[in-house]
Design an enzyme around this catalytic site. Structure first.
Site, mmCIF file in Angstrom:
data_model
loop_
_atom_site.group_PDB
_atom_site.id
_atom_site.type_symbol
_atom_site.label_atom_id
_atom_site.label_comp_id
_atom_site.label_asym_id
_atom_site.label_seq_id
_atom_site.Cartn_x
_atom_site.Cartn_y
_atom_site.Cartn_z
ATOM 1 C CG ASP A 1 -6.276 4.477 1.813
ATOM 2 O OD1 ASP A 1 -7.203 5.175 1.354
ATOM 3 O OD2 ASP A 1 -6.123 3.854 2.919
ATOM 4 C CD GLU B 1 -2.769 1.678 2.779
ATOM 5 O OE1 GLU B 1 -3.430 2.471 2.834
ATOM 6 O OE2 GLU B 1 -2.430 0.480 3.502
ATOM 7 C CD GLN C 1 -7.364 -0.336 3.511
ATOM 8 O OE1 GLN C 1 -6.181 0.372 2.887
ATOM 9 N NE2 GLN C 1 -7.257 -1.363 4.173
ATOM 10 C CD GLU D 1 -6.997 2.204 6.527
ATOM 11 O OE1 GLU D 1 -5.676 1.578 7.635
ATOM 12 O OE2 GLU D 1 -6.552 2.222 5.667
#
Length: 252
Positions: free
Chosen positions: A172, A137, A198, A234
């Site tokens: 993300d 990530e 996310q 998140e």
């Protein structure tokens, strides 16, 4: 209908992990994920997962010396033994809880030696856990200055270099939005590499019902692209998690 996963590293942090899993089920989430669950016995987590019927999508490798400012070990040259111990621990916990993916955290590093360390440690992770998804990530430079994996382009290059079928990109939307912009364009560009998505508002990392990213459009685009796995919430609720969940109607 878009399905959502509750990231229990941020949501319901006021209660033990098994109770947070139960709260996610009560709130209507379809899955859960976490950051560093290692202080909770794996058997207790598995019991809560079986009780609720929720899958645990992912967890992170340990960060290292948190008090000393570390945020991952796998791109730190000379720390390969420690990094691989953290990977092996994560694999063991994932297997014990039925968790499907492990996010291997790179840490603060730069340069060719860091690159080589990260690639080597990822190859170890992918080989040791062929049945699991290994995720990497990129973290934005505002929140994590100096983090080795800084953007989706570098992540794509590393995935190609490692060349393992179970290595995927953790996309993300918050980090991408903070650093690279145009989340929908990046989703389309990297879709074949993505293993998990996310989200949180940009730039404050709060609930996704405000900010610079229009998440109703992001969720609709993911649906158009055929993404049907739960999306990871998140975000930092800034108080009572249950009071922040109005955004879930965007997935209807």
């Amino acid at each position: 209908m878009t399905r959502f996963s509750a990231n229990l590293g941020f949501l319901w942090m006021d209660r033990p992990l098994p109770d947070a899993i139960r709260a996610a089920k009560a709130a209507g989430f379809h899955a859960v994920e976490c950051h560093w669950p290692y202080d909770t016995p794996a058997a207790d987590v598995r019991t809560a997962l079986e009780e609720t019927g929720l899958p645990m999508l992912g967890l992170n490798t340990r960060r290292g010396d948190v008090a000393g400012g570390e945020n991952g070990l796998s791109a730190l040259p000379g720390r390969e033994e420690e990094a691989r111990a953290a990977i092996d621990e994560a694999i063991s916990y994932a297997r014990a809880t039925g968790t499907g993916a492990i996010h291997v955290m790179a840490g603060f590093a730069e340069g060719p030696q860091a690159h080589a360390a990260f690639v080597g440690n990822l190859r170890h992770a992918c080989a040791q856990a062929a049945e699991l998804t290994i995720l990497i990530e990129p973290l934005n430079a505002h929140d994590a200055p100096g983090y080795f994996l800084r953007d989706t382009a570098l992540a794509a290059d590393i995935i190609a270099e490692v060349d393992a079928p179970n290595l995927r990109l953790m996309f993300d939307c918050y980090h991408v939005g903070r650093t690279e912009g145009d989340v929908i364009d990046r989703l389309n560009a990297h879709l074949p590499l993505i293993g998990h998505v996310q989200f949180a508002s940009v730039p404050d990392r709060g609930a996704p019902d405000h900010g610079e990213v229009d998440y109703a459009s992001v969720f609709a685009e993911l649906a158009r692209l055929g993404w049907d796995a739960p999306l990871g919430a998140e975000y930092k609720p800034g108080g009572d998690t249950d009071a922040t969940l109005g955004w879930m109607s965007m997935g209807a």
